[in-house]
Design a protein around this motif. Structure first.
Motif: not given
Length: 311
Positions: A126-136
């Protein structure tokens, strides 16, 4: 008590649920559907997560872990309870008692860690949707899952070793329906103050740390949701998070009631433990599926394919 003049306990007798003598058949009829629904409901979620490629995301990966946890957690205590409710032996060997206590606290601590990781996953989504797939990414998810199970093993090993390094050489009657620390320590024939303090501190620290991390995650999530301009976007975000918050509430209340009170009421403790062992794991599939269109769609497709195969 003089330890040298006592015979060493090799098995325990589970006295069961207090004040229920003569109600065993009724309790069996009541509890069996709960356990069956727990297994079937969580197995359905696990199969849906594995079978549907649309659910191969971090959120559903951890939901699959939660389904495995719920099935395992109920299975640690419920089958033995159901067996003695139908008149079979209430005896449990010393080794089986050790195993039961270890896995109960192993899986119980995993629940706390898993809810914390799921809160972090929602925070990133929710807070970093554009980086979600990279972080997780898949490596991070796998590392988090392995870390959860390792931390649970360490936590439970400490509690189990402290409980069973004590000598048990007097009464072997456990005033509970399974082997747990509050019910076993009064049977020890030596000083139990260290075990009491460490178990209270250990459970307290794990619960407090997990609670604070979840609180931080959801505080940030709430701020982010309130900044979403569209009503539909806010509704979807709140809907996703509300299921998780309900599950956390259902899990945290029993821990506070049983383990973080100096002297909980035996009857209250038993009732809360039944809710934690039977009702909580059964509710999780309902909480996560009734509010989740993707899981419901995956289950419908799975049932449709199963029906076609049978036809």
């Amino acid at each position: 008590m003089d330890v040298e003049n006592c015979s060493v306990v090799t098995e325990f007798i589970l006295l069961g649920i207090p004040h229920t003598q003569g109600l065993e058949t009724m309790l069996f009829i009541l509890f069996l559907p709960f356990y069956a629904c727990t297994i079937l409901g969580n197995l359905s979620i696990l199969v849906a997560v594995i079978a549907s490629t649309r659910l191969h995301t971090p959120m559903y990966f951890f939901l699959g872990n939660l389904a495995v946890f719920d099935m395992s957690f109920s299975t640690v205590t419920c089958p033995k309870m159901l067996l003695y409710l139908v008149g079979l032996s209430r005896l449990i060997s010393y080794q089986n008692c050790v195993t039961q206590l270890f896995f109960f606290h192993f899986l119980g601590s995993i629940e706390c860690f898993l809810y914390t990781v799921m809160a972090y996953d929602r925070f990133v989504a929710i807070c970093y949707p554009l980086r979600y797939t990279i972080i997780m990414n898949s490596r991070i998810c796998l590392a988090l899952a392995v870390g959860i199970w390792l931390l649970g093993c360490i936590h439970s090993s400490v509690l189990t070793s402290l409980t069973f390094t004590l000598p048990y050489c007097g009464s072997n009657e456990v005033s509970h329906f399974f082997c747990d620390i509050p019910a076993l320590l009064p049977l020890a024939c030596s000083d139990t103050s260290l075990a009491h303090k460490v178990s209270f501190t250990n459970v307290g620290i794990v619960s407090l740390v997990c609670f604070l991390l979840i609180l931080v995650s959801y505080t940030r999530i709430t701020v982010s949701i309130l900044s979403i301009h569209t009503t539909e976007g806010r509704r979807r975000a709140f809907s996703t998070c509300s299921a998780h918050l309900i599950a956390i509430f259902c899990a945290s209340v029993p821990i506070i009631t049983v383990y973080l009170q100096p002297s909980p009421s035996p009857m209250l403790e038993t009732v809360v433990q039944i809710l934690m062992n039977l009702v909580g794991p059964m509710l999780n599939p309902l909480i996560y599926t009734l509010r989740n269109k993707e899981v419901k769609t995956a289950l419908r497709k799975l049932l449709y394919r199963t029906g076609e195969a049978d036809g």
